[in-house]
Design an enzyme around this catalytic site. Structure first.
Site, PDB file in Angstrom:
ATOM      1  CE1 TYR A   1      -5.746   3.408  11.498  1.00  0.00           C
ATOM      2  CE2 TYR A   1      -4.814   3.994   9.170  1.00  0.00           C
ATOM      3  CZ  TYR A   1      -5.147   3.785   9.902  1.00  0.00           C
ATOM      4  OH  TYR A   1      -3.793   1.861  10.715  1.00  0.00           O
TER       5      TYR A   1
ATOM      6  CE1 TYR B   1      -1.708   3.979   9.482  1.00  0.00           C
ATOM      7  CE2 TYR B   1      -0.467   2.513   7.157  1.00  0.00           C
ATOM      8  CZ  TYR B   1      -1.282   3.012   8.513  1.00  0.00           C
ATOM      9  OH  TYR B   1      -1.780   1.750   8.435  1.00  0.00           O
TER      10      TYR B   1
ATOM     11  CE  LYS C   1       3.342   2.739  13.348  1.00  0.00           C
ATOM     12  NZ  LYS C   1       4.004   2.703  11.958  1.00  0.00           N
TER      13      LYS C   1
ATOM     14  N   PRO D   1      -4.035   0.867  18.716  1.00  0.00           N
ATOM     15  CG  PRO D   1      -6.558  -0.863  17.690  1.00  0.00           C
ATOM     16  CD  PRO D   1      -6.116   0.248  19.175  1.00  0.00           C
TER      17      PRO D   1
ATOM     18  CG  HIS E   1      -2.301  -0.581   0.646  1.00  0.00           C
ATOM     19  ND1 HIS E   1      -2.963  -1.152   1.181  1.00  0.00           N
ATOM     20  CD2 HIS E   1      -2.657  -2.464   0.087  1.00  0.00           C
ATOM     21  CE1 HIS E   1      -4.175  -1.864   1.826  1.00  0.00           C
ATOM     22  NE2 HIS E   1      -3.943  -1.934   0.125  1.00  0.00           N
TER      23      HIS E   1
END
Ligand code: RFL
Ligand code: PHB
Length: 389
Positions: free
Chosen positions: A200, A384, A296, A292, A72
């Site tokens: 998200y 990220y 990570k 979550p 991704h």
């Protein structure tokens, strides 16, 4: 029985450490409280950083991940009916891999089995002994049989509820914790993901996340109350609530179906210091927990494994204890940065029970700043995809 490294816990941290040590000819025994089938039944993380991908390659277990995983290059952030993309590759030149923790763990178990690696399942009463001496050992029980494992080092990879952390005397241990006033209700369904990248979503009804495992297996989460239990949520109610929290276009496109797993996870930030006491080293969830948001947990466990594996390699191959002496300091420096990112992203995206109108405006302003600022997006992307080891 005697080994070089006794590893308590056969989750991803313990198995990855065992397999990496094996590649370097360092012997270990893994002690796991449950069965292999039980460990593989847990649905957890889904996103791997490049550091973890590299470790899996180094351990010789990356082949299926590269074949079946989904790289991704970015993620979507939604708020109410709006959505924007943070491009990881543009900002960092790197990507993440969508490949479930269950699959990582399965690949590691298969590799340990193929290599004839020692794993003891169904162990009870695991106790760390004499970790502050040069002759540590672990005692445990399988059924009625009492056992003893002598070793050079002990790796405590037994997760948040394990015994290793408490083997460090309370007088030298310091714990830092934040418990969030909500949980995540997650479902797995055999339906195509609503989008080819993760979404998200922050909404006035609370957070939601659209994730996936593969082209026909979706993972969705909604923020829920800590007093909820999975049985309180029918599939229909879950889907209705998810649709209300994501932009209308995605809600319309969402393909629903029966859930094949449904569970609730509490959200917690937790760090224990130090991560080493004598010849005992804590690794992964045994030492720290992140909420979550930002994926990570598993990745931070992997960075501990990186530092510990290299420290042990340096000790055995170069007769140099520098890596061992600095393990706790090096691991914690990175842990605290991932704690910060997970806390920041969680605080940004969730609704809090005691939030004021002002607090909500601040969250909104910060999301809009993230949307408009390439610098803010670069900072998010950098975290990220994973900070360097
Ligand atoms: P684990 O996976 O908890 O494995 C520890 C292993 O030790 C065993 N054990 C013992 N063995 C012997 N003796 C004892 N006394 C023992 N006590 C425990 C346990 O049976 C187990 O097999 O820790 P590890 O290896 O450090 O791996 C860490 C990751 O599992 C964890 O960070 C992530 O899964 C966290 N996490 C998530 N992380 C993400 O990055 N993304 C996610 O989406 C995500 N979802 C989750 C999660 C953790 C969850 N938990 C802990 C309930 C969802 C859930 C529900
Ligand atoms: C998941 O797919 O389970 C997942 C993905 C990203 C997260 C958390 C969980 O931040």
């Amino acid at each position: 029985m005697r080994t070089q490294v006794a590893i308590i816990g056969g989750g991803p941290s313990g198995l990855l450490l065992a397999q990496l040590l094996h590649v370097r000819g360092i012997d270990s025994v893994v002690l796991e409280r449950r069965t292999r089938a039980h460990v593989l039944s847990r649905i957890r993380a889904g996103v791997l950083e490049q550091g973890l991908m590299g470790l899996l390659d180094e351990a010789g277990v990356g082949e299926r991940m590269h074949r079946e995983g989904f790289p991704h290059d970015g993620t979507l952030i939604a708020y109410d009916d709006q959505m924007f993309r943070v491009d990881f590759t543009e900002h960092t030149g790197r990507h993440v891999m969508v490949y479930g923790q269950t699959e990582v763990t399965r690949d590691l178990y298969d590799a340990r089995e193929k290599a004839g690696g020692a794993i003891e399942f169904n162990v009870d009463d695991v106790t760390v002994n004499d970790a502050d001496t040069d002759r540590p050992y672990v005692t445990y029980r399988i059924g009625d049989a009492a056992k003893r494992l002598d070793c050079d080092f002990i790796a405590g990879c037994d997760g948040f509820h394990g015994v290793s952390r408490n083997a460090i005397p309370a007088s030298v241990r310091r714990e830092y914790e934040k418990v969030y006033p909500f949980g995540w209700l997650g479902i797995l369904s055999e339906t195509p993901p609503v989008n080819d990248e993760l979404i998200y979503a922050s909404s006035s009804r609370g957070f939601a996340l659209c994730s996936m495992r593969n082209a026909n297996l979706s993972r969705y989460y909604i923020q829920c109350s800590l007093s909820d239990s999975p049985g309180d949520w029918s599939d229909a109610n879950f889907w209705d609530e998810l649709k209300r929290r994501i932009p209308a276009e995605q809600a319309e496109a969402l393909i629903t179906g029966p859930s094949i797993e449904k569970s609730i996870a509490a959200l917690r930030s937790f760090v224990t210091e130090p991560m080493r006491w004598g010849r005992l080293f804590l690794c992964g969830d045994a030492a720290h927990i992140v909420p979550p948001t930002g994926a990570k947990g598993l990745n931070t466990a992997a960075s501990d494994v990186h530092y510990l594996y290299n420290a042990l390699r340096q000790f055995y191959e170069e007769k140099d204890a520098e890596g061992i002496d600095r393990y706790s300091e090096r691991a914690l420096a990175r842990v605290w940065k991932t704690e910060r990112f997970s806390w920041w992203f969680s605080s940004l995206m969730h609704r809090y029970p005691d939030q004021s109108e002002f607090d909500i405006k601040m969250q909104r302003a910060e999301i809009e700043f993230l949307r408009s600022s390439p610098a803010a997006q670069a900072a998010m992307a950098q975290n990220y995809v994973g900070l360097p080891y």
